[in-house]
Scaffold this motif. Structure first.
Motif, PDB file in Angstrom:
ATOM      1  N   GLU A   1     -39.019  -6.363 -32.220  1.00 28.61           N
ATOM      2  CA  GLU A   1     -38.108  -6.690 -33.316  1.00 28.61           C
ATOM      3  C   GLU A   1     -37.305  -7.941 -32.990  1.00 28.61           C
ATOM      4  OE1 GLU A   1     -37.632  -5.355 -36.418  1.00 28.61           O
ATOM      5  OE2 GLU A   1     -39.503  -4.335 -35.936  1.00 28.61           O
ATOM      6  N   ARG A   2     -36.828  -8.053 -31.758  1.00 28.27           N
ATOM      7  CA  ARG A   2     -36.066  -9.230 -31.362  1.00 28.27           C
ATOM      8  C   ARG A   2     -36.922 -10.482 -31.450  1.00 28.27           C
ATOM      9  NH1 ARG A   2     -30.960 -11.112 -30.776  1.00 28.27           N
ATOM     10  NH2 ARG A   2     -30.355  -9.055 -30.000  1.00 28.27           N
TER      11      ARG A   2
ATOM     12  N   TYR B   1     -39.471 -11.034 -33.460  1.00 32.73           N
ATOM     13  CA  TYR B   1     -39.655 -11.429 -34.860  1.00 32.73           C
ATOM     14  C   TYR B   1     -38.361 -11.920 -35.485  1.00 32.73           C
ATOM     15  CZ  TYR B   1     -44.561 -10.361 -35.242  1.00 32.73           C
ATOM     16  OH  TYR B   1     -45.921 -10.398 -35.101  1.00 32.73           O
ATOM     17  N   ASP B   2     -37.225 -11.446 -35.001  1.00 33.28           N
ATOM     18  CA  ASP B   2     -35.956 -12.030 -35.449  1.00 33.28           C
ATOM     19  C   ASP B   2     -35.904 -13.504 -35.072  1.00 33.28           C
ATOM     20  OD1 ASP B   2     -35.097  -9.641 -36.516  1.00 33.28           O
ATOM     21  OD2 ASP B   2     -33.832  -9.106 -34.805  1.00 33.28           O
TER      22      ASP B   2
ATOM     23  N   VAL C   1     -38.293 -15.423 -37.425  1.00 27.77           N
ATOM     24  CA  VAL C   1     -37.715 -15.568 -38.765  1.00 27.77           C
ATOM     25  C   VAL C   1     -36.660 -16.663 -38.778  1.00 27.77           C
ATOM     26  CG1 VAL C   1     -36.273 -14.425 -40.501  1.00 27.77           C
ATOM     27  CG2 VAL C   1     -38.236 -13.230 -39.534  1.00 27.77           C
ATOM     28  N   ALA C   2     -35.834 -16.719 -37.722  1.00 29.03           N
ATOM     29  CA  ALA C   2     -34.819 -17.767 -37.638  1.00 29.03           C
ATOM     30  C   ALA C   2     -35.466 -19.146 -37.599  1.00 29.03           C
ATOM     31  CB  ALA C   2     -33.944 -17.543 -36.403  1.00 29.03           C
TER      32      ALA C   2
ATOM     33  N   ARG D   1     -45.343  -9.131 -41.480  1.00 23.70           N
ATOM     34  CA  ARG D   1     -44.480 -10.261 -41.126  1.00 23.70           C
ATOM     35  C   ARG D   1     -44.946 -11.607 -41.656  1.00 23.70           C
ATOM     36  NH1 ARG D   1     -39.877  -8.099 -38.509  1.00 23.70           N
ATOM     37  NH2 ARG D   1     -40.521  -6.357 -37.199  1.00 23.70           N
TER      38      ARG D   1
END
Length: 304
Positions: free
Chosen positions: A169-170, A172-173, A176-177, A198
């Protein structure tokens, strides 16, 4: 806007054809999945874009300009599947080393290292040797080292392999950023559910050729169709399956049917089972997935 285009890429290693006219385009601010079985040509294509393999034919253009094939352009960031960090250095020292290699000035380097430690959630472990980090921490640092110089396009090869759900999750965060800032990402992965959830588009390559490209709805429409698969479990074996349904060989209490309209077809199926005196214990309705598209296009045969 297409920031990266590959047109008719061809590459042969002796008798092995690695790329056979592969063509794709990456758009600005896009997270694009590049999927394919083992040996399909993904790695060769990524290496060609990175300037580490010279094509026999075809062309790769970055922001409209042909790549010369001799070096990795500064606008490009590369995150390899193999961990490319120094285990005896700290996280901060790794970031500083890669930043210098990528030509960052002292002022820019300090700011980028601070940013990288924040987005990777490694700030409190910044001055510890990387050899003591978990796999997920090393993977996050690996990504940060590849994007520290603020590339406009990033190639990511299996960035979440072998990590726990929290690290995934981190990661993909972080991705995304990057896309929110206009960075374009080309991602290879064997986790099809991740690509489906995603990525905005998917490119599927096999035998060195791109055999499909588009959004999930577009790929579904071109391949398996938008039907739903209904699986019903009854309390006892069914003697005669309703029209359009089949009894699964490994469990006579399980039936499977393909339906095009769930609201119309599912009540008819369940009603036919009740009319036979069967009690329905469970119902599962599954829509078409990226995995079903992938298997439809590439087959079920193992590739080694």
């Amino acid at each position: 806007m297409d920031v990266l285009t590959v047109d008719g890429a061809r590459k042969r290693f002796g008798d092995v054809v690695a790329l056979d006219g592969a063509t794709l385009a990456l758009r600005e601010g896009e997270l694009l999945a590049l999927l394919g079985p083992n040996g399909a040509g993904k790695t060769t294509l990524i290496r060609a874009i990175a300037g580490r393999v010279r094509l026999d034919g075809g062309e790769i253009r970055l922001f409209g300009k042909p790549l010369d094939g001799h070096r990795t352009p500064p606008e490009l960031g590369i995150v390899p599947q193999e961990l490319a960090v120094y285990p005896l250095l700290t996280a901060r020292e790794n970031l500083e080393a890669f930043g210098r290699l990528q030509g960052l000035s002292r002022h820019d380097l300090a700011g980028q290292v601070k940013w990288a430690l924040e987005v990777t959630a490694l700030g409190d472990r910044a001055d510890e040797p990387v050899k003591g980090f978990s796999g997920g921490m090393k993977r996050r640092l690996n990504i940060a080292c590849g994007v520290l110089h603020r590339p406009r396009i990033v190639l990511l090869d299996e960035p979440t392999v072998g990590v726990d759900p929290q690290s995934r999750e981190r990661i993909y965060d972080m991705l995304v950023a990057l896309t929110s800032a206009g960075v374009s990402l080309l991602l290879t992965t064997h986790h099809l559910e991740e690509a489906e959830a995603r990525c905005s588009r998917t490119v599927i390559i096999d035998h060195g050729r791109v055999i499909a490209a588009g959004t999930l709805p577009e790929l579904v429409d071109r391949t398996v169709g938008r039907h739903r698969v209904v699986t019903v479990r009854t309390n006892a074996p069914v003697d005669t399956p309703p029209p359009g349904a089949e009894i699964l060989a490994d469990d006579p209490r399980l039936l499977r049917a393909r339906v095009s309209n769930v609201a119309r077809d599912l009540p008819l199926l369940l009603g036919a089972l009740v009319a036979q005196g069967c009690e329905v214990e469970d119902v599962e309705v599954r829509g078409p997935s990226l995995q079903s598209v992938f298997i439809h296009l590439t087959g079920r045969e193992l590739r080694e």
